[in-house]
Design a protein around this motif. Structure first.
Motif, short mmCIF file in Angstrom:
data_model
loop_
_atom_site.label_atom_id
_atom_site.label_comp_id
_atom_site.label_asym_id
_atom_site.label_seq_id
_atom_site.Cartn_x
_atom_site.Cartn_y
_atom_site.Cartn_z
N ASP A 96 0.83 -1.21 0.00
CA ASP A 96 0.00 0.00 0.00
C ASP A 96 0.86 1.26 0.00
O ASP A 96 0.54 2.26 -0.66
CB ASP A 96 -0.92 0.01 1.22
CG ASP A 96 -1.97 -1.08 1.17
OD1 ASP A 96 -2.21 -1.64 0.08
OD2 ASP A 96 -2.57 -1.37 2.23
N ASN A 97 1.96 1.21 0.74
CA ASN A 97 2.86 2.37 0.80
C ASN A 97 3.50 2.63 -0.56
O ASN A 97 3.56 3.77 -1.04
CB ASN A 97 3.93 2.13 1.87
CG ASN A 97 4.80 3.35 2.10
OD1 ASN A 97 4.33 4.48 2.07
ND2 ASN A 97 6.08 3.11 2.33
N GLY A 201 -2.40 -2.78 -12.36
CA GLY A 201 -2.91 -2.79 -10.99
C GLY A 201 -1.92 -2.54 -9.88
O GLY A 201 -2.25 -2.68 -8.71
N GLY A 202 -0.69 -2.15 -10.21
CA GLY A 202 0.28 -1.80 -9.18
C GLY A 202 0.82 -2.99 -8.40
O GLY A 202 0.71 -4.14 -8.82
N PHE A 203 1.44 -2.69 -7.26
CA PHE A 203 2.05 -3.74 -6.43
C PHE A 203 0.96 -4.59 -5.77
O PHE A 203 -0.07 -4.08 -5.32
CB PHE A 203 2.94 -3.12 -5.35
CG PHE A 203 4.20 -2.51 -5.88
CD1 PHE A 203 5.29 -3.30 -6.19
CD2 PHE A 203 4.30 -1.14 -6.07
CE1 PHE A 203 6.47 -2.74 -6.69
CE2 PHE A 203 5.46 -0.57 -6.57
CZ PHE A 203 6.54 -1.36 -6.88
N ASP A 204 1.22 -5.88 -5.69
CA ASP A 204 0.28 -6.84 -5.12
C ASP A 204 0.80 -7.30 -3.76
O ASP A 204 1.90 -7.82 -3.66
CB ASP A 204 0.15 -8.03 -6.07
CG ASP A 204 -0.90 -9.04 -5.64
OD1 ASP A 204 -1.35 -8.97 -4.47
OD2 ASP A 204 -1.26 -9.91 -6.45
N PRO A 210 9.06 -11.54 -3.14
CA PRO A 210 9.25 -11.25 -4.57
C PRO A 210 8.27 -10.18 -5.07
O PRO A 210 7.90 -10.18 -6.24
CB PRO A 210 8.95 -12.60 -5.23
CG PRO A 210 7.88 -13.20 -4.37
CD PRO A 210 8.12 -12.67 -2.97
N MET A 211 7.85 -9.25 -4.20
CA MET A 211 6.78 -8.32 -4.57
C MET A 211 7.13 -7.46 -5.77
O MET A 211 6.34 -7.31 -6.70
CB MET A 211 6.41 -7.42 -3.39
CG MET A 211 5.16 -6.59 -3.64
SD MET A 211 4.69 -5.61 -2.20
CE MET A 211 5.99 -4.37 -2.21
N GLU A 212 8.33 -6.88 -5.78
CA GLU A 212 8.68 -6.03 -6.92
C GLU A 212 8.87 -6.85 -8.19
O GLU A 212 8.45 -6.42 -9.28
CB GLU A 212 9.92 -5.18 -6.62
CG GLU A 212 11.22 -5.95 -6.42
CD GLU A 212 11.49 -6.24 -4.97
OE1 GLU A 212 10.52 -6.37 -4.18
OE2 GLU A 212 12.69 -6.35 -4.60
N LEU A 213 9.47 -8.03 -8.08
CA LEU A 213 9.67 -8.87 -9.26
C LEU A 213 8.33 -9.29 -9.85
O LEU A 213 8.17 -9.36 -11.07
CB LEU A 213 10.50 -10.10 -8.90
CG LEU A 213 10.80 -11.07 -10.04
CD1 LEU A 213 11.56 -10.37 -11.17
CD2 LEU A 213 11.59 -12.27 -9.53
N THR A 217 7.13 -8.54 -13.80
CA THR A 217 6.64 -9.52 -14.78
C THR A 217 5.28 -9.12 -15.34
O THR A 217 5.00 -9.37 -16.52
CB THR A 217 6.55 -10.93 -14.15
OG1 THR A 217 5.65 -10.92 -13.04
CG2 THR A 217 7.92 -11.39 -13.70
N ARG A 218 4.43 -8.50 -14.54
CA ARG A 218 3.15 -8.03 -15.07
C ARG A 218 3.33 -6.84 -16.00
O ARG A 218 2.62 -6.71 -17.00
CB ARG A 218 2.19 -7.68 -13.94
CG ARG A 218 1.53 -8.91 -13.32
CD ARG A 218 0.47 -8.55 -12.31
NE ARG A 218 1.03 -8.08 -11.05
CZ ARG A 218 0.79 -6.91 -10.50
NH1 ARG A 218 0.00 -6.03 -11.10
NH2 ARG A 218 1.33 -6.58 -9.34
N LEU A 219 4.26 -5.96 -15.69
CA LEU A 219 4.55 -4.84 -16.58
C LEU A 219 5.02 -5.33 -17.94
O LEU A 219 4.76 -4.68 -18.97
CB LEU A 219 5.60 -3.92 -15.96
CG LEU A 219 5.15 -3.07 -14.77
CD1 LEU A 219 6.35 -2.37 -14.12
CD2 LEU A 219 4.12 -2.03 -15.20
#
Length: 302
Positions: A96-97, A201-204, A210-213, A217-219
């Motif tokens: 969220d941040n 949809g941004g960060f999940d 592995p949040m940024e990775l 991959t979605r980008l």
């Protein structure tokens, strides 16, 4: 840069404004929040690396995640006209941040930088030039030096093995799967487009490790990839980082689930052989990560 990459120009088109955000959450370490106990200690160096950028046509947004240390005092002394400080009313969880930081952006290009990482003076100019020159590129990344809490390099020129130059998305995804780790790099290494971030949809928050990775991959569903072989960023292996607070089993479990999701996505057409290689390499990468984390803790206690 290899021939596949367009050479960075002396200036970037002035209709492109690069947004850079710094993480400044200084709440007590928790698994569901940014652990930034040393953020204030490193924030001055991070700000110095950002304000040293050669571009004037950029905004620097510092998002303070309801910190309780000396972050506000440090930011109050910042005198660069490109800096805008925002503050969360409450301490937000990690995903969220990071999403809040990007959502406050006014520009087309996004560079997300945590409060203890560093970038070289030409980092934003080079990456913004690549994205501005080619609308089909969704993600650009550079190599990084890995540094400890004291700023000493523990590993140099890391990342992008076999991924320099322009690469089609499926080739990149297969290398991500087979690597057993994150060959594209942390937020300090990459730049992307705001429109693509919004589209996917941004960060999940389903993942921590592995949040940024997972977002990278979605980008890559929206365009191709360019890997700049230059080392333009430094990633801090901190004794209080989120990776250090997660156990080895948690890290491996999250990464395994992430890879399985990629494999289940028919768009990428991941061969079974890639999953076998991933299983082997993930163990090797975990051993390396654990060794770095132990070294960071030992250094911090000296």
């Amino acid at each position: 840069m290899q021939q596949q990459c367009r050479r960075a120009r002396a200036s970037v088109r002035h209709d492109r404004r690069t947004r850079l955000r710094l993480r400044c959450d200084c709440s007590p370490p928790r698994l569901d929040r940014d652990p930034c106990v040393p953020a204030a200690d490193h924030l001055r160096a991070t700000l110095a690396s950002v304000t040293a950028q050669r571009l004037d046509e950029m905004e620097i947004v510092v998002l303070d995640n309801n910190s309780t240390d000396g972050t506000a005092e440090i930011l109050g002394k910042a005198r660069d006209g490109r800096i805008r400080v925002e503050r969360n009313k409450t301490t937000l969880p990690l995903a969220d941040n990071w999403n809040a930081a990007v959502e406050s952006a006014r520009g087309d290009l996004i560079k997300l930088l945590c409060a203890d990482d560093l970038i070289s003076p030409d980092c934003i100019e080079r990456q913004a030039s690549i994205l501005s020159d080619d609308s089909d590129v969704a993600l650009v990344a550079c190599r990084v030096d890995m540094i400890d809490d004291a700023g000493r390099a523990v590993r140099r020129d890391r990342g992008l093995r076999g991924l320099t130059g322009r690469r089609p998305s499926r080739e990149v995804i297969r290398k991500v799967v087979r690597s057993g780790g994150n060959p594209l790099g942390p937020p300090a290494a990459v730049m992307f487009r705001r429109r693509d971030f919004d589209a996917v949809g941004g960060f999940d928050g389903d993942f921590t490790f592995p949040m940024e990775l997972e977002l990278w991959t979605r980008l890559l569903r929206t365009g191709s990839f360019v890997g700049d072989p230059a080392t333009l960023a430094s990633f801090r292996v901190s004794s209080t980082s989120i990776t250090s607070t997660l156990g080895m089993r948690t890290q491996m479990s999250e990464h395994h689930e992430f890879v399985q999701r990629l494999a289940a996505n028919r768009h990428w057409r991941i061969p079974r052989g890639d999953l076998a290689v991933a299983s082997i390499n993930s163990r090797t990468m975990q051993v390396r990560r654990t060794a770095l984390q132990l070294r960071a803790r030992a250094t911090a206690h000296r």
